[in-house]
Design an enzyme around this catalytic site. Structure first.
Site, short mmCIF file in Angstrom:
data_model
loop_
_atom_site.label_atom_id
_atom_site.label_comp_id
_atom_site.label_asym_id
_atom_site.label_seq_id
_atom_site.Cartn_x
_atom_site.Cartn_y
_atom_site.Cartn_z
CE LYS A 283 -1.94 -1.38 -4.78
NZ LYS A 283 -1.57 -2.79 -4.37
CE LYS B 114 -5.75 3.98 -0.94
NZ LYS B 114 -4.35 3.95 -0.77
CG LEU C 213 3.10 9.03 3.27
CD1 LEU C 213 3.34 10.42 2.79
CD2 LEU C 213 3.21 8.78 4.76
N PRO C 214 -0.64 6.38 3.23
CG PRO C 214 -1.86 6.76 5.38
CD PRO C 214 -0.73 7.34 4.76
P1 NAD Z 1 -0.09 2.30 7.20
O1 NAD Z 1 -1.34 3.03 7.63
O2 NAD Z 1 0.15 1.21 7.83
O3 NAD Z 1 0.89 3.31 7.09
C1 NAD Z 1 1.18 4.36 6.87
C2 NAD Z 1 2.10 5.18 7.74
O4 NAD Z 1 2.49 6.65 7.26
C3 NAD Z 1 1.84 5.19 9.39
O5 NAD Z 1 3.07 4.87 9.89
C4 NAD Z 1 1.52 6.59 9.62
O6 NAD Z 1 1.92 7.11 10.95
C5 NAD Z 1 2.47 7.66 8.50
N1 NAD Z 1 1.94 8.62 8.18
C6 NAD Z 1 0.86 9.17 7.95
N2 NAD Z 1 0.84 10.39 7.68
C7 NAD Z 1 1.94 10.72 7.58
C8 NAD Z 1 2.59 12.00 6.96
N3 NAD Z 1 1.99 13.07 6.54
N4 NAD Z 1 4.14 12.27 6.89
C9 NAD Z 1 4.69 11.03 7.54
N5 NAD Z 1 4.06 9.65 7.62
C10 NAD Z 1 2.87 9.94 7.74
O7 NAD Z 1 -0.44 1.94 5.78
P2 NAD Z 1 0.18 0.83 4.71
O8 NAD Z 1 -0.61 -0.59 4.95
O9 NAD Z 1 1.69 1.07 4.88
O10 NAD Z 1 -0.03 1.40 3.32
C11 NAD Z 1 0.84 2.41 2.71
C12 NAD Z 1 0.43 2.54 1.29
O11 NAD Z 1 0.55 1.46 0.67
C13 NAD Z 1 -1.26 2.77 1.08
O12 NAD Z 1 -1.36 3.79 -0.09
C14 NAD Z 1 -1.62 1.42 0.95
O13 NAD Z 1 -2.87 1.51 0.02
C15 NAD Z 1 -0.65 1.07 -0.07
N6 NAD Z 1 -0.32 -0.62 -0.06
C16 NAD Z 1 -0.82 -1.47 1.17
C17 NAD Z 1 -0.47 -2.46 1.12
C18 NAD Z 1 -0.83 -3.42 2.32
O14 NAD Z 1 -0.77 -4.77 2.24
N7 NAD Z 1 -0.71 -2.91 3.65
C19 NAD Z 1 -0.24 -3.27 -0.05
C20 NAD Z 1 0.17 -2.72 -1.25
C21 NAD Z 1 -0.06 -1.24 -1.04
#
Ligand code: NAD
Length: 301
Positions: free
Chosen positions: A180, A249, A71-72
Site C-alpha cells: 500500500k 504519511k 484509522l489514520p
Molecule cells: P479519516 O480521518 O476520515 O477517518 C479516521 C476516523 O478515525 C475518524 O472518524 C476519527 O474520528 C477516527 N479515529 C481516530 N482515532 C481513533 C481512535 N483511537 N479510536 C476510534 N476512532 C478513531 O481517515 P480516512 O480518510 O477514512 O482514512 C483512514 C485510513 O485509510 C488511513 O490510514 C488512510 O491513509 C487510509 N486510506 C484513505 C483513503 C482515502 O481516500 N481517504 C484511501 C485509502 C486508504
C-alpha cells in the site's frame, strides 16, 4: 456470520462499514467522535438495517469475533488495541479473535503489533485498501492482504469481499501494508509530476484543461489526470476525501521502508519532501488534491 466490530468511521470507514452492514453481518461501530458513530447507526437504521449498533467505549467491542480497524495511522491502531495492558481491548477479546487492519499503517509496526496481540492469542491480518471514497462506496476497493494465518484469512475473506472486489494476497504479515505504501508513493509521484507540468505549462501559456485532455489520451495519463485534476484542481473543488497529511504519511512510510531494506532511492526522498512541504503549508486535514496550491506559492516566492 461473525460478529464484526468496526473502529474508525471516517471518510473511508463509513462507506466500508456500510457495505459490511449491507452484507448482513451483525456490526458494532466505534469512533472517538461519538457523533459519527451515532449518525452512522441512525443512517443504517433509516435504510432499514437492524443489524447495526454503536458503542461509546472501545471495550464494548470485546465480544466481537472480528475487529476491523480503519484509522489514520498504525500508531493509532496499535494504541487503540493495546493501550491499558490487561485492561486493553486486545486483552478482553476472545482467544482466536481476528483483527483486520485496513488502515494504511507502517509494515514494521504491523509486525510489532502482531507480536503483542499474539500474547493474547489474537490474530492480526493487514488488509489496506485502494480506490478512495468512490470505490469504498461502491464496495469495489482493491484490498492488499498480508497474513501469516491461512485459516484466519479464509474466515475473513467473505467479509473483505463485502468491501472490495479485487483481493490480492501479497505475502506474509506486513506485506499488504508495504504494498500500500509503495502504491501510494507511485501515485503521489504521478500527482507531483502532473502538478509540476501544469504549473510550467500554465506559465508558458498552455490551457490547463487542454493539457489534461491531451495527457489523458497520451502517455502521461494517470489516476490524477483521469479522475482528479479537472474537477478538484482546475475546478478548485479540492474534495477527493483523502487528506494531504495521510498521503504525506504514506510516502514517508515508503521512504522508511526503503531505508529499512537498504535502498534509500532519490526520487522517493524528494517526493517525500514535497508532500511534507504540502502538508506543512496547507495543514494536514486539507485535501491532497490541493498540494499544487502549496507548491505554486512556494515556487513563486
Ligand atoms: P479519516 O480521518 O476520515 O477517518 C479516521 C476516523 O478515525 C475518524 O472518524 C476519527 O474520528 C477516527 N479515529 C481516530 N482515532 C481513533 C481512535 N483511537 N479510536 C476510534 N476512532 C478513531 O481517515 P480516512 O480518510 O477514512 O482514512 C483512514 C485510513 O485509510 C488511513 O490510514 C488512510 O491513509 C487510509 N486510506 C484513505 C483513503 C482515502 O481516500 N481517504 C484511501 C485509502 C486508504
Amino acid at each position: 456470520m461473525q460478529k464484526v466490530g468496526f473502529i474508525g468511521i471516517g471518510n473511508m470507514g463509513w462507506p466500508m462499514a456500510a457495505n459490511v452492514a449491507k452484507a448482513g453481518y451483525p456490526l458494532t461501530v466505534f469512533d472517538t467522535d461519538p457523533q459519527r458513530s451515532e449518525q452512522f447507526v441512525s443512517d443504517q437504521t433509516g435504510d432499514g438495517r437492524s443489524n447495526v449498533n454503536s458503542v461509546s467505549a472501545i471495550h464494548g467491542l470485546a465480544s466481537c469475533d472480528v475487529i476491523v480497524t480503519m484509522l489514520p495511522t498504525g500508531k493509532i491502531v496499535s494504541d487503540a488495541l493495546t493501550q491499558g495492558g490487561d485492561d486493553s481491548l486486545a486483552a478482553r477479546l476472545t482467544k482466536g479473535a481476528i483483527i483486520v487492519d485496513m488502515s494504511s499503517s507502517e509494515p514494521t509496526g504491523t509486525r510489532d503489533l502482531a507480536a503483542k496481540l499474539a500474547k493474547h492469542e489474537v490474530i492480526l491480518i493487514d488488509a489496506p485498501v485502494s480506490g478512495g471514497v468512490p470505490r469504498a462506496l461502491a464496495g469495489t476497493l482493491s484490498i492488499m492482504i498480508g497474513a501469516d494465518d491461512a485459516p484466519a484469512l479464509e474466515l475473513v475473506t467473505p467479509l473483505l469481499q463485502a468491501m472490495g472486489d479485487r483481493l490480492f494476497i501479497t505475502g506474509g504479515l506486513g506485506c499488504g501494508h508495504a504494498m500500500k505504501a509503495l502504491n501510494n508513493y507511485v501515485a503521489a509521484t504521478c500527482y507531483t509530476a502532473t502538478a509540476e507540468a501544469m504549473l510550467i505549462g500554465e506559465k508558458f501559456g498552455l490551457d490547463l484543461t487542454t493539457m489534461v485532455d491531451i495527457m489523458n489520451v497520451s502517455t502521461a495519463r494517470n489516476f490524477f489526470t483521469d479522475i482528479v485534476m479537472k474537477d478538484h484542481v482546475i475546478g478548485e473543488k479540492y474534495a477527493t476525501g483523502f487528506a494531504v497529511g495521510l498521503l504525506a504519511k504514506d510516502v514517508k512510510i515508503a521512504a522508511d521502508l526503503s531505508e529499512a531494506v537498504g535502498l534509500p532511492l532519490p526520487v522517493l526522498q524528494l517526493v517525500t519532501e514535497r508532500w511534507a512541504l504540502a502538508r506543512d503549508t496547507l495543514g494536514g486535514q486539507r485535501d491532497n488534491s490541493e498540494a499544487i496550491v502549496a507548491w505554486k506559492e512556494t515556487a513563486e516566492r
